[in-house]
Design a protein around this motif. Structure first.
Motif, PDB file in Angstrom:
ATOM      1  N   PRO A 217      -0.118  -2.034   0.422  1.00 54.84           N
ATOM      2  CA  PRO A 217       0.648  -3.105   1.089  1.00 54.84           C
ATOM      3  C   PRO A 217       2.143  -3.051   0.745  1.00 54.84           C
ATOM      4  O   PRO A 217       2.986  -3.238   1.623  1.00 54.84           O
ATOM      5  CB  PRO A 217       0.010  -4.381   0.539  1.00 54.84           C
ATOM      6  N   THR A 218       2.435  -2.781  -0.526  1.00 57.29           N
ATOM      7  CA  THR A 218       3.834  -2.704  -0.943  1.00 57.29           C
ATOM      8  C   THR A 218       4.553  -1.578  -0.209  1.00 57.29           C
ATOM      9  O   THR A 218       5.655  -1.751   0.296  1.00 57.29           O
ATOM     10  CB  THR A 218       3.913  -2.458  -2.463  1.00 57.29           C
ATOM     11  N   PHE A 219       3.889  -0.417  -0.176  1.00 59.01           N
ATOM     12  CA  PHE A 219       4.492   0.729   0.507  1.00 59.01           C
ATOM     13  C   PHE A 219       4.683   0.429   1.990  1.00 59.01           C
ATOM     14  O   PHE A 219       5.684   0.825   2.582  1.00 59.01           O
ATOM     15  CB  PHE A 219       3.611   1.974   0.312  1.00 59.01           C
ATOM     16  N   THR A 220       3.710  -0.268   2.581  1.00 62.15           N
ATOM     17  CA  THR A 220       3.826  -0.616   3.990  1.00 62.15           C
ATOM     18  C   THR A 220       5.025  -1.528   4.198  1.00 62.15           C
ATOM     19  O   THR A 220       5.814  -1.360   5.120  1.00 62.15           O
ATOM     20  CB  THR A 220       2.540  -1.316   4.476  1.00 62.15           C
ATOM     21  N   LYS A 221       5.172  -2.516   3.293  1.00 60.60           N
ATOM     22  CA  LYS A 221       6.279  -3.465   3.394  1.00 60.60           C
ATOM     23  C   LYS A 221       7.624  -2.737   3.331  1.00 60.60           C
ATOM     24  O   LYS A 221       8.563  -3.077   4.031  1.00 60.60           O
ATOM     25  CB  LYS A 221       6.167  -4.495   2.259  1.00 60.60           C
ATOM     26  N   TRP A 222       7.685  -1.715   2.442  1.00 57.50           N
ATOM     27  CA  TRP A 222       8.941  -0.966   2.291  1.00 57.50           C
ATOM     28  C   TRP A 222       9.110   0.102   3.380  1.00 57.50           C
ATOM     29  O   TRP A 222      10.080   0.853   3.366  1.00 57.50           O
ATOM     30  CB  TRP A 222       8.983  -0.274   0.919  1.00 57.50           C
ATOM     31  N   GLY A 223       8.108   0.204   4.260  1.00 60.88           N
ATOM     32  CA  GLY A 223       8.172   1.216   5.307  1.00 60.88           C
ATOM     33  C   GLY A 223       7.948   2.622   4.797  1.00 60.88           C
ATOM     34  O   GLY A 223       8.412   3.587   5.396  1.00 60.88           O
ATOM     35  N   LEU A 224       7.263   2.759   3.679  1.00 60.28           N
ATOM     36  CA  LEU A 224       7.054   4.078   3.086  1.00 60.28           C
ATOM     37  C   LEU A 224       5.664   4.637   3.387  1.00 60.28           C
ATOM     38  O   LEU A 224       5.420   5.828   3.208  1.00 60.28           O
ATOM     39  CB  LEU A 224       7.255   4.018   1.571  1.00 60.28           C
ATOM     40  N   ALA A 225       4.756   3.760   3.839  1.00 57.33           N
ATOM     41  CA  ALA A 225       3.409   4.240   4.122  1.00 57.33           C
ATOM     42  C   ALA A 225       3.458   5.212   5.290  1.00 57.33           C
ATOM     43  O   ALA A 225       4.160   4.988   6.276  1.00 57.33           O
ATOM     44  CB  ALA A 225       2.494   3.062   4.441  1.00 57.33           C
ATOM     45  N   GLY A 226       2.737   6.318   5.151  1.00 58.30           N
ATOM     46  CA  GLY A 226       2.675   7.293   6.221  1.00 58.30           C
ATOM     47  C   GLY A 226       3.914   8.157   6.333  1.00 58.30           C
ATOM     48  O   GLY A 226       4.115   8.855   7.316  1.00 58.30           O
ATOM     49  N   THR A 227       4.809   8.101   5.342  1.00 57.92           N
ATOM     50  CA  THR A 227       6.001   8.949   5.388  1.00 57.92           C
ATOM     51  C   THR A 227       5.989   9.959   4.242  1.00 57.92           C
ATOM     52  O   THR A 227       5.316   9.748   3.221  1.00 57.92           O
ATOM     53  CB  THR A 227       7.288   8.118   5.249  1.00 57.92           C
ATOM     54  N   VAL A 228       6.740  11.045   4.434  1.00 56.30           N
ATOM     55  CA  VAL A 228       6.847  12.047   3.376  1.00 56.30           C
ATOM     56  C   VAL A 228       7.485  11.427   2.128  1.00 56.30           C
ATOM     57  O   VAL A 228       7.064  11.696   1.001  1.00 56.30           O
ATOM     58  CB  VAL A 228       7.659  13.267   3.869  1.00 56.30           C
ATOM     59  N   GLN A 229       8.502  10.568   2.328  1.00 54.36           N
ATOM     60  CA  GLN A 229       9.150   9.927   1.182  1.00 54.36           C
ATOM     61  C   GLN A 229       8.133   9.137   0.360  1.00 54.36           C
ATOM     62  O   GLN A 229       8.148   9.167  -0.870  1.00 54.36           O
ATOM     63  CB  GLN A 229      10.264   8.964   1.634  1.00 54.36           C
ATOM     64  N   GLY A 230       7.251   8.416   1.061  1.00 58.65           N
ATOM     65  CA  GLY A 230       6.221   7.630   0.384  1.00 58.65           C
ATOM     66  C   GLY A 230       5.305   8.516  -0.431  1.00 58.65           C
ATOM     67  O   GLY A 230       4.977   8.214  -1.583  1.00 58.65           O
ATOM     68  N   VAL A 231       4.929   9.647   0.166  1.00 60.50           N
ATOM     69  CA  VAL A 231       4.030  10.576  -0.545  1.00 60.50           C
ATOM     70  C   VAL A 231       4.737  11.151  -1.779  1.00 60.50           C
ATOM     71  O   VAL A 231       4.158  11.247  -2.856  1.00 60.50           O
ATOM     72  CB  VAL A 231       3.555  11.695   0.405  1.00 60.50           C
ATOM     73  N   ILE A 232       6.024  11.488  -1.611  1.00 63.73           N
ATOM     74  CA  ILE A 232       6.778  12.012  -2.756  1.00 63.73           C
ATOM     75  C   ILE A 232       6.819  10.981  -3.879  1.00 63.73           C
ATOM     76  O   ILE A 232       6.592  11.296  -5.051  1.00 63.73           O
ATOM     77  CB  ILE A 232       8.207  12.417  -2.315  1.00 63.73           C
ATOM     78  N   LEU A 233       7.034   9.743  -3.495  1.00 61.95           N
ATOM     79  CA  LEU A 233       7.107   8.679  -4.508  1.00 61.95           C
ATOM     80  C   LEU A 233       5.782   8.550  -5.261  1.00 61.95           C
ATOM     81  O   LEU A 233       5.757   8.427  -6.492  1.00 61.95           O
ATOM     82  CB  LEU A 233       7.469   7.353  -3.821  1.00 61.95           C
ATOM     83  N   ILE A 234       4.683   8.623  -4.513  1.00 58.34           N
ATOM     84  CA  ILE A 234       3.376   8.473  -5.168  1.00 58.34           C
ATOM     85  C   ILE A 234       3.088   9.691  -6.052  1.00 58.34           C
ATOM     86  O   ILE A 234       2.520   9.565  -7.138  1.00 58.34           O
ATOM     87  CB  ILE A 234       2.254   8.243  -4.116  1.00 58.34           C
TER      88      ILE A 234
END
Lengths: 275, 353
Positions: free
Chosen positions: A131-148
């Protein structure tokens, strides 16, 4: 034949042996990757060929062969792994140095904190993060994956780096200061070269961890980011051939690193540090 | 001119005061030893001078300049570590050249100075070796060379010989002393080994529990120890506690609890004063049979004796006191044997209790 050659030959044979011990059991992967038809009770495939390899490497397109080009996923995997590793190490090297050398308040707690993502089952953590990642617009993005990936890998980075710096006696640093080197120069000329083997090991660990990371990528990256492990998991079970091809591709970086480490680990670095 | 000056330097670790208001002046060209048991604050003091530690209070001067808070790289010091601390990834040449390179010395001069200093420490031609290819003694010489090649204002040595074996240690003492004198460099040397301090030093500063207990030449320290701690720490001493019972023109008479009477030089003794007598082993005179002159002559009993080759180490009982002495080689007296000894009055060390 000179002694040098004989030594090289011996080293080569030894390396082959080690490869065999480690990779012998995985040789069934190779067989699976070239098996076109392989039914019970046959010990070896009835029909072999490179069809799955060709298809996976994008050299042919045949609808009868259940494989797709892996290049897209390979590119994503490499991009994510390289960027994550670079970012993790730029954080881990100063952090490891500080944790090894300075009296950091709550040091044990900080080190424990890095351990946390590994100390708990990962799924609840990632589900909770979504949910947090979705809120930040990071879910489903390469940036989000890099962060995780950074989150998952930081433990290897920081723990191994800290012990690499800790293993260097304080006096080596003080000696450099006493001949006129600033803290900064001491770090570059004395600490970094001596910590290099440890830092390299930590980099390799981080890179491989990121390259093979599945759970976090699955929760955060779906459905738009596809890495090699995602491709592998989605085809394993019903399509052993394609899964085997991807598994072998994932092994290649490890092999390259083994050769690299073998070249970099020189006795000069190892000897005398304890003295 | 003082090269190094410490003014009321204090360093605490939690509740422990490692160095306690230490005042010290080291003169130009002398080698001064900080001597004391482990935990006396000698290494902490040296590390304060080097700049590895900033003292809590007090000031440190190198020459005219106050350096109390200056980082070590700006102090112009040379430091020799107990464990050598050579950089294992650099050759001997690189180890020695590093400091010169930082000072932007021309390449040709670096090569010349490295060659020069290596011949000084008798390691010519070892430029391309790695530290791990050298013996402990050679490594320590390289460490010394690394400090000397920069021609620092002060050379600081932190127990540089204690990792070496006994024989090499003894050789290196003289070598370091010789080098220091030859170069005329000001040096501060930390050790817990009193023999090393006696051989090496122009002056010795004896430290105990972070305080300066006595400062003087080796002869002064050995012959006139300021208190019981110094007398016991430097050289062997047996102690006898007594009280002044008579004061005459030139001498005074002491008496112990168990009635042993000794005549000593009068000095500034006053009647009734409590004093401690320190007796060095070499000051115990063993007599042949019962003496004609009864002054300070006593019949003692051998507690035990050990054969040491060049001498016999002997513990004697005098009343309730134990005296230690060395007899010339010969027959080892069995325990219980009676001997006559004399404690010559001019050789006794008197320490006000």
């Amino acid at each position: 034949m000179g002694i040098k050659w004989r030594r090289a030959l011996l080293e080569g044979l030894l390396l082959c042996f080690i490869f065999f011990v480690i990779f012998g059991p995985i040789s069934s992967l190779v067989i699976w990757s070239i098996a076109i038809r392989w039914y019970w009770p046959h010990v070896l495939p009835q029909e072999i060929g490179l069809a799955y390899w060709k298809q996976a490497l994008g050299l042919q397109r045949d609808w009868a062969i259940a494989a797709v080009s892996i290049w897209g996923a390979f590119g994503t995997s490499m991009l994510v792994a390289l960027v994550s590793t670079a970012l993790v190490m730029t954080m881990a090297i100063p952090a490891g140095y500080a944790l090894a050398r300075f009296r950091v308040p709550l040091k044990a707690l900080i080190l424990l904190l890095f351990l946390m993502p590994k100390a708990f089952p990962q799924q609840p953590i990632f589900v909770n993060l979504l949910p947090t990642f979705t809120k930040w617009g990071l879910a489903g993005t390469v940036q989000g994956v890099i962060l995780i990936h950074i989150l998952v890998c930081l433990i290897f980075g920081v723990w191994i780096t800290t012990s690499a710096f800790k293993a260097i006696p304080q006096e080596l640093e003080e000696a450099a200061r006493s001949v006129g080197a600033t803290r900064w120069r001491t770090f570059w000329r004395v600490l970094l070269p001596l910590a290099a083997p440890g830092l390299l090991v930590s980099t390799v660990f981080v890179f491989i961890t990121s390259l093979t990371e599945f759970t976090g990528t699955f929760f955060i990256g779906l459905p738009f980011v596809t890495t090699l492990p995602m491709l592998l998991y989605s085809s394993s079970g019903y399509n052993m051939q394609f899964a085997s091809v991807i598994a072998i591709v994932l092994l290649i970086p490890s092999l390259l690193f083994m050769v690299l480490i073998q070249r970099v680990f020189r006795p000069e670095y190892m000897g005398g540090i304890a003295g | 001119m003082p090269e190094v000056k410490l003014e009321r330097v204090t360093k605490r670790y939690g509740k422990v005061t490692a160095v306690d208001r230490l005042d010290l002046v080291v003169h130009d060209g002398e080698i001064l030893t900080l001597l004391g048991p482990s935990g006396c604050g000698k290494t902490t003091t040296l590390r304060c001078i080097a700049g590895f530690i900033v003292p809590d209070e007090g000031r440190i001067f190198l020459g005219e300049e106050e350096v109390t808070r200056l980082p070590p790289e700006q102090r112009d010091i040379g430091f020799v570590f107990q464990n050598y601390a050579l950089w294992p990834h650099m050759t001997v040449f690189q180890n020695l050249a590093f400091g010169l390179q930082l000072r932007r010395t021309p390449k040709e001069e670096i090569r010349e100075r490295v060659r020069e200093v290596l011949s000084l420490v008798r390691l010519s031609g070892m430029e391309d070796r790695y530290p791990r290819q050298l013996s402990g003694g050679q490594q320590q010489r390289v460490a010394l060379a690394r400090a000397l090649v920069l021609r620092p204002r002060v050379l600081l040595l932190d127990e540089p010989l204690s990792n070496l074996d006994a024989k090499l240690r003894e050789e290196m003492r003289f070598e370091i002393r010789e080098l220091q004198r030859q170069l005329g460099i000001t040096a501060i040397y930390v050790t817990h080994d009193q023999a090393e301090a006696l051989v090496l030093s122009d002056r010795i500063a004896v430290l105990n529990e972070g305080r300066l207990v006595q400062l003087g030449t080796p002869e002064e320290i050995y012959q006139r120890p300021a208190n019981r701690f110094v007398a016991g720490f430097i050289g062997l001493s047996s102690f006898i506690e007594a009280r002044v019972v008579e004061v005459e023109v030139e001498t005074a008479v002491l008496e112990t609890e168990d009635g042993i009477r000794l005549r000593v030089p009068r000095n500034a003794l006053a009647e009734g004063q409590a004093v401690t007598l320190a007796v060095r082993p070499e000051h115990v005179e063993v007599l042949e049979g019962s003496p004609a002159d009864p002054e300070n002559a006593f019949r003692v009993e051998v507690i035990r004796a050990a054969y040491l080759g060049d001498s016999i180490d002997c513990r004697l009982r005098l009343g309730k006191w134990e005296l230690r002495t060395q007899l010339p080689p010969g027959r080892v007296p069995p325990p219980g044997e009676a001997l006559w000894i004399r404690l010559p009055r001019e050789k006794l060390i008197l320490i006000p209790a």
